[in-house]
Design a protein around this motif. Structure first.
Motif, short mmCIF file in Angstrom:
data_model
loop_
_atom_site.label_atom_id
_atom_site.label_comp_id
_atom_site.label_asym_id
_atom_site.label_seq_id
_atom_site.Cartn_x
_atom_site.Cartn_y
_atom_site.Cartn_z
N GLY A 263 0.76 -0.78 -0.31
CA GLY A 263 0.02 -0.10 -0.09
C GLY A 263 1.28 1.04 0.28
N VAL A 264 0.07 2.39 -0.19
CA VAL A 264 0.71 3.70 0.27
C VAL A 264 0.14 4.50 1.16
CG1 VAL A 264 0.72 3.63 -2.37
CG2 VAL A 264 -1.23 4.49 -1.15
N VAL A 265 1.45 5.50 1.85
CA VAL A 265 1.14 6.30 3.02
C VAL A 265 1.86 7.66 2.23
CG1 VAL A 265 1.66 4.19 4.40
CG2 VAL A 265 3.78 6.00 3.25
N SER A 266 0.95 8.40 3.38
CA SER A 266 0.33 9.78 2.99
C SER A 266 2.14 10.66 3.10
CB SER A 266 0.24 10.54 3.83
OG SER A 266 -0.18 11.54 3.95
N ASN A 267 2.41 11.00 2.24
CA ASN A 267 3.23 11.49 2.25
C ASN A 267 4.03 13.43 2.57
OD1 ASN A 267 6.20 12.93 1.00
ND2 ASN A 267 5.92 13.25 -0.96
N THR A 268 4.23 12.88 4.03
CA THR A 268 4.34 14.29 4.98
C THR A 268 5.55 15.21 5.20
OG1 THR A 268 4.59 12.17 6.43
CG2 THR A 268 2.72 12.77 6.27
N GLN A 269 6.64 14.78 4.25
CA GLN A 269 7.64 15.31 4.74
C GLN A 269 7.63 16.64 5.33
OE1 GLN A 269 9.61 13.83 1.34
NE2 GLN A 269 10.31 12.03 2.54
N LEU A 270 6.59 17.41 3.71
CA LEU A 270 6.99 18.83 4.20
C LEU A 270 5.95 19.41 5.31
CD1 LEU A 270 6.66 19.87 0.44
CD2 LEU A 270 8.47 20.55 1.85
N THR A 271 4.49 18.40 5.38
CA THR A 271 4.11 18.76 6.37
C THR A 271 4.95 18.99 7.87
OG1 THR A 271 2.88 16.65 6.78
CG2 THR A 271 2.12 18.61 5.30
N ARG A 272 5.64 18.22 7.61
CA ARG A 272 6.36 17.62 9.56
C ARG A 272 7.66 19.00 9.10
NH1 ARG A 272 5.00 14.01 12.96
NH2 ARG A 272 4.03 11.73 11.18
N GLN A 273 8.37 19.20 8.50
CA GLN A 273 8.94 20.20 8.08
C GLN A 273 8.14 21.32 9.07
OE1 GLN A 273 9.50 22.89 5.42
NE2 GLN A 273 10.95 23.47 6.83
N LEU A 274 7.04 21.87 7.95
CA LEU A 274 6.59 22.54 8.39
C LEU A 274 6.17 22.29 9.76
CD1 LEU A 274 4.44 23.39 5.56
CD2 LEU A 274 5.31 25.18 6.69
N GLY A 275 5.99 21.90 10.52
CA GLY A 275 5.81 21.75 12.28
C GLY A 275 3.65 21.58 12.00
N CYS A 276 3.91 21.05 11.16
CA CYS A 276 2.07 20.87 11.11
C CYS A 276 1.56 19.36 11.96
CB CYS A 276 1.06 20.27 10.62
SG CYS A 276 1.65 21.76 8.69
N GLU A 277 0.54 19.76 13.34
CA GLU A 277 0.59 18.49 13.78
C GLU A 277 -0.07 17.82 12.87
OE1 GLU A 277 -2.89 17.93 17.77
OE2 GLU A 277 -2.35 19.21 16.79
N HIS A 278 0.38 16.38 13.18
CA HIS A 278 -0.15 14.74 12.28
C HIS A 278 -0.79 13.93 13.36
CE1 HIS A 278 2.92 16.68 10.00
NE2 HIS A 278 2.63 15.93 9.00
N ILE A 279 -1.97 13.16 12.96
CA ILE A 279 -2.40 12.38 13.77
C ILE A 279 -2.01 10.85 13.05
CG2 ILE A 279 -3.81 13.95 14.94
CD1 ILE A 279 -6.18 12.90 12.77
N TRP A 280 -2.68 9.92 13.78
CA TRP A 280 -2.13 8.59 13.30
C TRP A 280 -3.46 7.99 12.72
CZ3 TRP A 280 1.21 4.86 11.51
CH2 TRP A 280 0.97 4.30 11.44
N HIS A 281 -3.60 7.43 11.64
CA HIS A 281 -4.54 6.93 11.21
C HIS A 281 -4.81 5.16 11.44
CE1 HIS A 281 -7.91 5.63 8.16
NE2 HIS A 281 -8.44 6.74 7.69
N GLU A 282 -5.84 5.05 12.28
CA GLU A 282 -5.32 3.82 13.02
C GLU A 282 -5.95 2.31 11.82
OE1 GLU A 282 -4.14 2.34 15.73
OE2 GLU A 282 -4.31 0.74 14.79
N LEU A 283 -7.13 2.75 11.07
CA LEU A 283 -7.08 1.77 10.18
C LEU A 283 -5.94 1.52 8.54
CD1 LEU A 283 -9.97 0.37 9.75
CD2 LEU A 283 -10.75 1.75 8.26
N GLN A 284 -5.60 2.97 8.81
CA GLN A 284 -4.52 2.54 7.52
C GLN A 284 -3.78 2.55 7.56
OE1 GLN A 284 -5.24 2.44 4.34
NE2 GLN A 284 -7.63 3.20 4.40
N ARG A 285 -2.55 2.57 8.89
CA ARG A 285 -1.47 2.81 9.84
C ARG A 285 -0.69 3.41 9.15
NH1 ARG A 285 -1.83 -3.89 11.39
NH2 ARG A 285 -3.13 -3.77 12.86
N TYR A 286 -1.04 5.10 9.37
CA TYR A 286 -0.62 5.94 9.07
C TYR A 286 -0.01 7.02 9.37
CZ TYR A 286 -3.33 7.60 4.92
OH TYR A 286 -4.09 7.80 4.32
#
Ligand SMILES: Cc1cc2nc3c(=O)[nH]c(=O)nc-3n(C[C@H](O)[C@H](O)[C@H](O)COP(=O)(O)OP(=O)(O)OC[C@H]3O[C@@H](n4cnc5c(N)ncnc54)[C@H](O)[C@@H]3O)c2cc1C
Length: 302
Positions: A263-286
């Protein structure tokens, strides 16, 4: 800094292109940046050059890919400012965007930023996954779309999910020698998914498409083994053998290429670098950025 736009979009996949054309319709000064040489994102990667330079690959990739030409063409006609070949590596707190293009660092200002960087293939760390010859199934898809290249020699695909089957069916159509598709999905996974079936039936065209892909693989005479586990790759300098357990028995396949996919997962490199808050998707596991009902992240303007 060269210029400041009201709206900068990072990513020229279907999401970024649709947003850019809508913004342009609303007369908003908008700029699209993307690291690929052509618009289209992952699904429609290189669609325009494939059509004109590699018609055989274009026809092999089929209508689901070819439809991207219409989107890409509408985008080109829309007059949106667009910089291809621009890899964004940093966004400052004031939302100025730094990108690398032809070896030079350039910068553009943004009042609002849309991160439409899509998804990436989920890494599958099995024993032996770093051996040459072991790669992602979606990576094989990238090679096919961007250069018409397919693996030579004996190929095994292993994992789960629609892209595994899509890649298997496309490689089979390209006469690649596929020894087997090894499905890691177990009966328990199917049972756990059952409660979601009624909702999935509302999008039954996707279910049918999935069944058709599986059918194409089976019709090509490719053996499919489901519920495999203990998958690993062995070899001295490169992949030589794919080992796995199926129905309680250890099995081996001598192969030159193993394509893994879970499967694929969300590409979070830029949103992490920006300091955006992230949450865990339990069903999709990312992990993915936390968004409000308008799509705003926790960082102002993004
Ligand atoms: C390799 C791969 C192949 C896929 N193939 C298919 C397929 O054939 N069929 C299907 O239904 N689904 C496919 N998918 C699933 C795919 O993610 C979606 O179908 C669809 O492409 C998502 O659209 P999007 O606009 O959200 O993102 P994407 O299409 O992923 O577009 C994101 C864009 O952002 C750009 N980008 C990312 N980071 C940066 C950065 N730092 N700087 C500049 N640009 C950046 C990328 O170059 C890309 O063009 C694929 C996924 C992957 C990972």
């Amino acid at each position: 800094m060269n210029q400041t736009y009201d709206f900068v979009i990072i990513g020229a996949g279907p999401a970024g292109l649709a947003a850019a054309m809508e913004a342009k319709k609303q007369k908003l000064p908008v700029l699209v940046l993307d690291e690929q040489p052509e618009a289209g994102g992952q699904i429609y990667r290189s669609v325009s050059s494939t059509k004109h330079l590699r018609p055989e690959t274009y026809s092999l990739l089929g209508p689901d890919y070819q439809v991207g030409q219409t989107l890409e063409h509408s985008f080109q006609q829309s007059g949106v400012d667009y910089i291809p070949g621009a890899s964004v590596w940093q966004v400052e707190p004031d939302l100025s965007v730094l990108y690398l293009r032809n070896g030079d660092v350039e910068q553009v200002g943004a009042r609002r930023l849309l991160v439409a960087t899509g998804a990436m293939e989920r890494p599958v760390p099995i024993p032996g996954w770093t051996l040459p010859g072991v790669m992602g199934a979606a990576a094989a898809d990238v090679l096919l779309k961007s250069s018409g290249t397919v693996p030579s020699g004996r190929v095994v695909l292993a994992g789960s999910g629609p892209l595994l089957w899509l890649t298997a069916s496309r490689l089979a159509a390209a006469d690649v020698k596929i020894l087997a598709v090894l499905e890691t999905t177990t009966l328990l996974n199917y049972l756990q998914a059952l409660p979601h079936l009624p909702r999935a039936l509302f999008a039954s065209e996707y279910l049918l498409k999935g069944l058709r892909l599986k059918q194409q693989v089976r019709r090509a005479g490719i053996p499919v083994h489901s519920g495999i586990h203990e998958l690993n790759a062995t070899g001295t300098k490169r992949l030589e053998t794919v080992c796995y357990t199926h129905q309680g028995q250890s099995r081996k396949l001598a192969a030159e290429t193993l394509l893994l996919h879970e499967g694929v997962v969300s590409n979070t490199q830029l949103t992490r670098q920006l300091g955006c808050e992230h949450i865990w998707h339990e069903l999709q596991r990312y992990w993915h950025p936390l968004l409000d009902e308008w799509g705003n992240t926790s960082v102002e303007g993004v």
